[in-house]
Design a protein around this motif. Structure first.
Motif, PDB file in Angstrom:
ATOM      1  N   VAL A   8       7.645  16.233 -73.800  1.00 54.92           N
ATOM      2  CA  VAL A   8       6.621  16.288 -72.741  1.00 54.92           C
ATOM      3  C   VAL A   8       6.286  14.902 -72.198  1.00 54.92           C
ATOM      4  O   VAL A   8       5.326  14.762 -71.430  1.00 54.92           O
ATOM      5  N   ALA A   9       7.035  13.868 -72.576  1.00 56.74           N
ATOM      6  CA  ALA A   9       6.841  12.548 -71.973  1.00 56.74           C
ATOM      7  C   ALA A   9       7.122  12.640 -70.486  1.00 56.74           C
ATOM      8  O   ALA A   9       8.092  13.268 -70.057  1.00 56.74           O
ATOM      9  N   GLY A  10       6.249  12.018 -69.686  1.00 57.45           N
ATOM     10  CA  GLY A  10       6.388  12.100 -68.241  1.00 57.45           C
ATOM     11  C   GLY A  10       5.669  13.291 -67.644  1.00 57.45           C
ATOM     12  O   GLY A  10       5.557  13.394 -66.416  1.00 57.45           O
ATOM     13  N   PRO A  14       2.332   9.467 -69.766  1.00 55.49           N
ATOM     14  CA  PRO A  14       3.328   8.647 -69.065  1.00 55.49           C
ATOM     15  C   PRO A  14       4.622   8.495 -69.853  1.00 55.49           C
ATOM     16  O   PRO A  14       4.613   8.376 -71.084  1.00 55.49           O
ATOM     17  N   GLY A  15       5.724   8.483 -69.132  1.00 58.43           N
ATOM     18  CA  GLY A  15       7.029   8.411 -69.780  1.00 58.43           C
ATOM     19  C   GLY A  15       7.506   7.014 -70.085  1.00 58.43           C
ATOM     20  O   GLY A  15       8.464   6.839 -70.841  1.00 58.43           O
ATOM     21  N   SER A  16       6.861   6.003 -69.523  1.00 59.13           N
ATOM     22  CA  SER A  16       7.251   4.627 -69.823  1.00 59.13           C
ATOM     23  C   SER A  16       6.281   4.016 -70.818  1.00 59.13           C
ATOM     24  O   SER A  16       5.081   4.318 -70.789  1.00 59.13           O
ATOM     25  N   GLY A  22      -0.916   1.284 -71.208  1.00 63.85           N
ATOM     26  CA  GLY A  22      -2.024   0.991 -70.306  1.00 63.85           C
ATOM     27  C   GLY A  22      -3.022   2.129 -70.244  1.00 63.85           C
ATOM     28  O   GLY A  22      -4.246   1.903 -70.250  1.00 63.85           O
ATOM     29  N   MET A  23      -2.532   3.353 -70.212  1.00 63.59           N
ATOM     30  CA  MET A  23      -3.438   4.499 -70.138  1.00 63.59           C
ATOM     31  C   MET A  23      -4.248   4.643 -71.418  1.00 63.59           C
ATOM     32  O   MET A  23      -5.456   4.885 -71.376  1.00 63.59           O
ATOM     33  N   ILE A  24      -3.582   4.472 -72.569  1.00 65.42           N
ATOM     34  CA  ILE A  24      -4.297   4.584 -73.841  1.00 65.42           C
ATOM     35  C   ILE A  24      -5.323   3.467 -73.979  1.00 65.42           C
ATOM     36  O   ILE A  24      -6.460   3.695 -74.418  1.00 65.42           O
ATOM     37  N   PRO A 105       7.751   7.318 -76.234  1.00 66.93           N
ATOM     38  CA  PRO A 105       8.057   6.088 -75.491  1.00 66.93           C
ATOM     39  C   PRO A 105       7.632   4.817 -76.221  1.00 66.93           C
ATOM     40  O   PRO A 105       8.113   3.725 -75.881  1.00 66.93           O
ATOM     41  N   LEU A 106       6.743   4.925 -77.205  1.00 64.96           N
ATOM     42  CA  LEU A 106       6.287   3.746 -77.949  1.00 64.96           C
ATOM     43  C   LEU A 106       7.137   3.478 -79.189  1.00 64.96           C
ATOM     44  O   LEU A 106       6.847   2.552 -79.944  1.00 64.96           O
ATOM     45  N   GLY A 107       8.170   4.286 -79.413  1.00 66.19           N
ATOM     46  CA  GLY A 107       9.045   4.070 -80.566  1.00 66.19           C
ATOM     47  C   GLY A 107       9.103   5.290 -81.471  1.00 66.19           C
ATOM     48  O   GLY A 107       8.623   6.369 -81.119  1.00 66.19           O
ATOM     49  N   SER A 108       9.698   5.095 -82.640  1.00 64.50           N
ATOM     50  CA  SER A 108       9.890   6.190 -83.586  1.00 64.50           C
ATOM     51  C   SER A 108       8.799   6.206 -84.646  1.00 64.50           C
ATOM     52  O   SER A 108       8.366   5.154 -85.122  1.00 64.50           O
ATOM     53  N   VAL A 109       8.391   7.398 -85.012  1.00 62.06           N
ATOM     54  CA  VAL A 109       7.453   7.598 -86.117  1.00 62.06           C
ATOM     55  C   VAL A 109       8.211   8.296 -87.240  1.00 62.06           C
ATOM     56  O   VAL A 109       8.668   9.431 -87.056  1.00 62.06           O
ATOM     57  N   PRO A 110       8.385   7.649 -88.390  1.00 63.73           N
ATOM     58  CA  PRO A 110       9.157   8.285 -89.462  1.00 63.73           C
ATOM     59  C   PRO A 110       8.405   9.443 -90.097  1.00 63.73           C
ATOM     60  O   PRO A 110       7.164   9.458 -90.156  1.00 63.73           O
TER      61      PRO A 110
END
Length: 290
Positions: A8-10, A14-16, A22-24, A105-110
Protein backbone atom coordinates in the motif's frame (compact mmCIF):
# COMPACT_ATOMS: atom_id res chain seq x y z
CA UNK A 1 14.74 -14.82 2.68
CA UNK A 2 10.96 -14.58 3.18
CA UNK A 3 10.40 -10.89 2.35
CA UNK A 4 7.01 -9.22 2.53
CA UNK A 5 7.00 -6.31 0.07
CA UNK A 6 4.99 -3.14 0.63
CA UNK A 7 1.55 -3.36 -0.96
CA UNK A 8 0.00 0.00 0.00
CA UNK A 9 3.01 2.34 -0.33
CA UNK A 10 1.98 5.25 -2.53
CA UNK A 11 -1.67 4.79 -1.56
CA UNK A 12 -2.06 4.69 2.22
CA UNK A 13 1.19 6.56 2.77
CA UNK A 14 3.87 8.21 0.57
CA UNK A 15 5.87 5.83 -1.57
CA UNK A 16 9.18 7.67 -1.34
CA UNK A 17 11.32 7.63 1.78
CA UNK A 18 11.79 11.41 1.72
CA UNK A 19 8.09 12.20 1.45
CA UNK A 20 7.20 9.55 4.01
CA UNK A 21 9.75 10.85 6.53
CA UNK A 22 8.47 14.38 6.01
CA UNK A 23 4.85 13.43 6.57
CA UNK A 24 5.62 11.46 9.73
CA UNK A 25 7.80 14.27 11.08
CA UNK A 26 4.99 16.76 10.49
CA UNK A 27 2.49 14.49 12.31
CA UNK A 28 4.85 13.96 15.23
CA UNK A 29 5.56 17.68 15.54
CA UNK A 30 1.89 18.41 16.18
CA UNK A 31 1.03 15.25 18.09
CA UNK A 32 1.36 16.73 21.58
CA UNK A 33 -1.60 19.02 20.88
CA UNK A 34 -3.81 15.97 21.48
CA UNK A 35 -2.51 15.55 25.03
CA UNK A 36 -4.52 18.30 26.70
CA UNK A 37 -3.84 19.97 30.06
CA UNK A 38 -4.70 16.86 32.13
CA UNK A 39 -2.51 14.39 30.26
CA UNK A 40 -1.04 11.73 32.58
CA UNK A 41 2.45 12.16 31.11
CA UNK A 42 4.74 15.06 30.38
CA UNK A 43 5.14 15.37 26.62
CA UNK A 44 8.89 15.88 27.08
CA UNK A 45 9.52 12.68 29.06
CA UNK A 46 9.80 9.14 27.78
CA UNK A 47 6.70 7.04 28.39
CA UNK A 48 6.85 3.24 28.59
CA UNK A 49 3.53 1.61 27.71
CA UNK A 50 3.55 -2.17 27.32
CA UNK A 51 0.89 -2.00 24.60
CA UNK A 52 -0.54 0.48 22.12
CA UNK A 53 -3.63 0.58 19.96
CA UNK A 54 -2.98 2.48 16.72
CA UNK A 55 -5.28 3.23 13.76
CA UNK A 56 -4.35 2.00 10.29
CA UNK A 57 -6.12 4.14 7.68
CA UNK A 58 -4.48 6.35 5.08
CA UNK A 59 -1.95 8.59 6.81
CA UNK A 60 -3.75 11.80 5.91
CA UNK A 61 -6.62 10.59 8.10
CA UNK A 62 -5.12 8.45 10.85
CA UNK A 63 -1.41 9.25 11.20
CA UNK A 64 -1.91 12.27 13.50
CA UNK A 65 -3.78 10.06 15.98
CA UNK A 66 -1.23 7.25 15.68
CA UNK A 67 1.66 9.69 16.15
CA UNK A 68 0.01 11.13 19.25
CA UNK A 69 -0.14 7.63 20.74
CA UNK A 70 3.52 7.04 19.84
CA UNK A 71 5.01 10.42 20.75
CA UNK A 72 7.52 10.13 23.57
CA UNK A 73 7.14 6.37 23.98
CA UNK A 74 10.00 3.91 24.25
CA UNK A 75 10.05 1.31 21.49
CA UNK A 76 10.91 -2.19 22.82
CA UNK A 77 13.30 -4.61 21.12
CA UNK A 78 10.46 -6.68 19.69
CA UNK A 79 6.93 -5.60 18.78
CA UNK A 80 4.17 -8.19 18.42
CA UNK A 81 1.77 -6.56 15.96
CA UNK A 82 -1.80 -7.86 16.00
CA UNK A 83 -4.11 -6.93 13.14
CA UNK A 84 -7.54 -7.90 11.78
CA UNK A 85 -7.95 -9.84 8.55
CA UNK A 86 -9.75 -7.53 6.10
CA UNK A 87 -9.12 -9.66 3.02
CA UNK A 88 -10.35 -13.13 3.95
CA UNK A 89 -7.11 -14.67 2.72
CA UNK A 90 -5.21 -17.21 4.75
CA UNK A 91 -5.14 -20.72 6.09
CA UNK A 92 -5.05 -19.80 9.77
CA UNK A 93 -7.45 -17.56 11.72
CA UNK A 94 -4.42 -16.64 13.86
CA UNK A 95 -1.75 -16.39 11.19
CA UNK A 96 1.86 -15.68 12.20
CA UNK A 97 4.38 -14.48 9.60
CA UNK A 98 7.18 -16.85 10.56
CA UNK A 99 10.51 -15.33 9.45
CA UNK A 100 12.34 -12.99 7.07
CA UNK A 101 11.53 -9.28 6.90
CA UNK A 102 8.90 -6.71 5.94
CA UNK A 103 9.89 -3.90 3.58
CA UNK A 104 8.71 -0.29 3.62
CA UNK A 105 10.12 2.78 1.85
CA UNK A 106 12.15 3.40 5.04
CA UNK A 107 13.89 0.01 4.83
CA UNK A 108 13.44 -3.53 6.10
CA UNK A 109 12.03 -4.56 9.46
CA UNK A 110 13.26 -8.03 10.47
CA UNK A 111 10.88 -10.64 11.84
CA UNK A 112 11.88 -12.19 15.17
CA UNK A 113 11.87 -15.74 13.82
CA UNK A 114 12.50 -17.36 17.20
CA UNK A 115 9.49 -15.76 18.86
CA UNK A 116 7.34 -16.10 15.74
CA UNK A 117 8.01 -19.83 15.54
CA UNK A 118 7.29 -20.33 19.23
CA UNK A 119 3.98 -18.49 18.86
CA UNK A 120 3.04 -20.33 15.65
CA UNK A 121 3.49 -23.64 17.46
CA UNK A 122 0.90 -22.71 20.10
CA UNK A 123 -2.80 -23.41 19.56
CA UNK A 124 -4.73 -21.66 17.98
CA UNK A 125 -1.88 -19.89 16.14
CA UNK A 126 -0.23 -21.15 12.97
CA UNK A 127 2.45 -20.07 10.52
CA UNK A 128 0.74 -18.37 7.56
CA UNK A 129 2.00 -15.81 5.07
CA UNK A 130 -1.09 -15.85 2.85
CA UNK A 131 -3.28 -13.97 5.34
CA UNK A 132 -0.70 -11.16 5.36
CA UNK A 133 -0.17 -10.98 1.58
CA UNK A 134 -2.63 -8.17 0.81
CA UNK A 135 -3.45 -7.05 4.36
CA UNK A 136 -2.60 -3.39 4.99
CA UNK A 137 -3.16 -3.03 8.72
CA UNK A 138 0.29 -4.10 9.92
CA UNK A 139 2.19 -2.55 7.02
CA UNK A 140 0.70 0.88 7.72
CA UNK A 141 2.06 0.85 11.28
CA UNK A 142 5.64 -0.07 10.36
CA UNK A 143 6.93 3.27 8.98
CA UNK A 144 5.63 4.97 12.14
CA UNK A 145 7.50 2.47 14.31
CA UNK A 146 10.59 2.86 12.11
CA UNK A 147 10.45 6.63 12.57
CA UNK A 148 10.27 6.20 16.35
CA UNK A 149 13.23 3.80 16.26
CA UNK A 150 15.23 6.32 14.22
CA UNK A 151 14.50 9.03 16.79
CA UNK A 152 15.70 6.71 19.57
CA UNK A 153 18.72 5.47 17.63
CA UNK A 154 17.62 1.86 18.14
CA UNK A 155 16.58 -1.15 16.08
CA UNK A 156 13.55 -3.36 16.54
CA UNK A 157 12.02 -6.50 15.09
CA UNK A 158 8.44 -7.70 14.80
CA UNK A 159 6.15 -10.69 15.13
CA UNK A 160 3.25 -10.04 12.71
CA UNK A 161 -0.05 -11.77 13.54
CA UNK A 162 -3.23 -11.54 11.45
CA UNK A 163 -6.48 -12.46 13.24
CA UNK A 164 -9.76 -13.52 11.59
CA UNK A 165 -11.76 -14.54 14.65
CA UNK A 166 -14.42 -12.79 16.73
CA UNK A 167 -15.05 -15.82 18.96
CA UNK A 168 -14.45 -15.07 22.62
CA UNK A 169 -13.23 -18.56 23.55
CA UNK A 170 -10.69 -18.68 20.73
CA UNK A 171 -9.45 -15.16 21.41
CA UNK A 172 -9.07 -15.92 25.11
CA UNK A 173 -7.12 -19.10 24.34
CA UNK A 174 -4.91 -17.14 21.94
CA UNK A 175 -4.34 -14.37 24.47
CA UNK A 176 -3.31 -16.82 27.17
CA UNK A 177 -1.03 -18.63 24.72
CA UNK A 178 0.63 -15.34 23.72
CA UNK A 179 1.13 -14.43 27.39
CA UNK A 180 2.61 -17.85 28.10
CA UNK A 181 5.04 -17.50 25.20
CA UNK A 182 6.15 -13.88 25.69
CA UNK A 183 4.96 -12.90 29.17
CA UNK A 184 8.37 -12.74 30.84
CA UNK A 185 9.77 -10.59 28.03
CA UNK A 186 6.73 -8.29 28.15
CA UNK A 187 7.12 -7.86 31.91
CA UNK A 188 10.81 -7.02 31.40
CA UNK A 189 9.97 -4.45 28.72
CA UNK A 190 11.83 -6.29 25.96
CA UNK A 191 8.63 -7.12 24.07
CA UNK A 192 5.62 -4.90 23.49
CA UNK A 193 2.31 -5.27 21.69
CA UNK A 194 0.72 -3.06 19.04
CA UNK A 195 -2.93 -3.64 18.20
CA UNK A 196 -3.82 -2.24 14.78
CA UNK A 197 -7.45 -1.12 14.68
CA UNK A 198 -9.75 1.57 13.41
CA UNK A 199 -13.00 2.28 15.23
CA UNK A 200 -16.56 2.51 13.88
CA UNK A 201 -17.00 2.80 10.10
CA UNK A 202 -19.20 4.78 7.72
CA UNK A 203 -21.87 6.33 9.90
CA UNK A 204 -22.34 9.99 10.77
CA UNK A 205 -19.86 11.53 13.19
CA UNK A 206 -22.24 11.81 16.14
CA UNK A 207 -23.19 8.13 15.88
CA UNK A 208 -19.60 7.07 15.32
CA UNK A 209 -18.24 8.96 18.32
CA UNK A 210 -21.00 7.52 20.53
CA UNK A 211 -20.33 3.98 19.34
CA UNK A 212 -16.58 4.46 19.63
CA UNK A 213 -16.99 5.61 23.22
CA UNK A 214 -19.00 2.49 24.09
CA UNK A 215 -16.18 0.32 22.74
CA UNK A 216 -13.44 2.45 24.31
CA UNK A 217 -15.16 2.18 27.69
CA UNK A 218 -14.60 -1.59 27.53
CA UNK A 219 -11.05 -1.11 26.27
CA UNK A 220 -10.28 1.20 29.19
CA UNK A 221 -11.75 -1.35 31.58
CA UNK A 222 -9.62 -4.02 29.87
CA UNK A 223 -12.79 -6.06 29.49
CA UNK A 224 -12.16 -8.32 26.50
CA UNK A 225 -15.44 -10.22 26.57
CA UNK A 226 -17.35 -6.99 27.21
CA UNK A 227 -15.69 -5.39 24.19
CA UNK A 228 -16.74 -8.21 21.88
CA UNK A 229 -20.30 -8.24 23.25
CA UNK A 230 -20.63 -4.45 23.10
CA UNK A 231 -19.47 -4.34 19.49
CA UNK A 232 -21.86 -7.13 18.52
CA UNK A 233 -24.88 -5.78 20.39
CA UNK A 234 -24.43 -2.20 19.17
CA UNK A 235 -23.22 -3.02 15.65
CA UNK A 236 -19.93 -1.26 16.23
CA UNK A 237 -17.67 -1.92 13.27
CA UNK A 238 -14.37 -1.70 15.14
CA UNK A 239 -12.30 -3.86 12.80
CA UNK A 240 -9.67 -4.74 15.40
CA UNK A 241 -12.05 -5.78 18.18
CA UNK A 242 -10.80 -9.37 17.92
CA UNK A 243 -7.09 -8.49 18.09
CA UNK A 244 -7.80 -6.09 20.95
CA UNK A 245 -9.72 -8.74 22.90
CA UNK A 246 -6.83 -11.18 22.39
CA UNK A 247 -4.34 -8.58 23.64
CA UNK A 248 -6.49 -7.72 26.66
CA UNK A 249 -6.71 -11.38 27.65
CA UNK A 250 -2.91 -11.60 27.40
CA UNK A 251 -2.43 -8.46 29.45
CA UNK A 252 -4.90 -9.47 32.15
CA UNK A 253 -3.15 -12.83 32.55
CA UNK A 254 0.16 -11.04 33.25
CA UNK A 255 -1.22 -8.71 35.93
CA UNK A 256 -4.61 -8.16 37.54
CA UNK A 257 -4.20 -4.43 38.12
CA UNK A 258 -2.17 -2.06 35.91
CA UNK A 259 0.47 0.18 37.45
CA UNK A 260 -1.13 3.12 35.64
CA UNK A 261 -4.46 3.77 34.01
CA UNK A 262 -5.00 3.02 30.37
CA UNK A 263 -4.95 6.29 28.45
CA UNK A 264 -6.91 7.24 25.33
CA UNK A 265 -4.39 9.70 23.94
CA UNK A 266 -6.41 10.81 20.93
CA UNK A 267 -9.83 10.12 19.41
CA UNK A 268 -10.84 11.67 16.10
CA UNK A 269 -12.75 10.88 12.92
CA UNK A 270 -12.01 11.16 9.22
CA UNK A 271 -14.42 14.10 9.09
CA UNK A 272 -11.69 16.33 10.52
CA UNK A 273 -9.78 15.96 7.25
CA UNK A 274 -12.40 15.04 4.68
CA UNK A 275 -14.97 17.59 5.80
CA UNK A 276 -17.68 14.96 5.35
CA UNK A 277 -19.35 14.30 8.69
CA UNK A 278 -22.16 12.11 7.35
CA UNK A 279 -19.96 9.08 6.61
CA UNK A 280 -16.85 8.90 8.79
CA UNK A 281 -14.40 6.42 10.30
CA UNK A 282 -13.28 6.72 13.91
CA UNK A 283 -9.63 6.57 15.00
CA UNK A 284 -8.27 6.19 18.52
CA UNK A 285 -4.76 5.94 19.96
CA UNK A 286 -4.52 4.15 23.32
CA UNK A 287 -1.65 3.37 25.71
CA UNK A 288 -1.65 0.47 28.19
CA UNK A 289 0.66 -0.10 31.16
CA UNK A 290 1.84 -2.97 33.34
Amino acid sequence: MNVRKSVVAGRFYPGSAKDLQGMIAMCLSGASTFFGPNAPVDKDTQDTPCMLMLPHAGYIFSAPVACAALLGTRLPKTVIVLCPNHTGYGRSRFGVWPNGAWETPLGSVPVNAELAQKLAEKTPFGADTLCHAKEHSIEVELPLLQAMAMKQGTDFDIVPVCIASQTNADLKAAGLALADMAGDAILKGDVGIVVSSDMNHYEDEKTTMAKDNLALEKVLAEDARGLLETCAQNRITMCGAGPMALALYALRSLRLVPARKTWVVAHETSGRVAGDFDRVVGYAGVRFYL
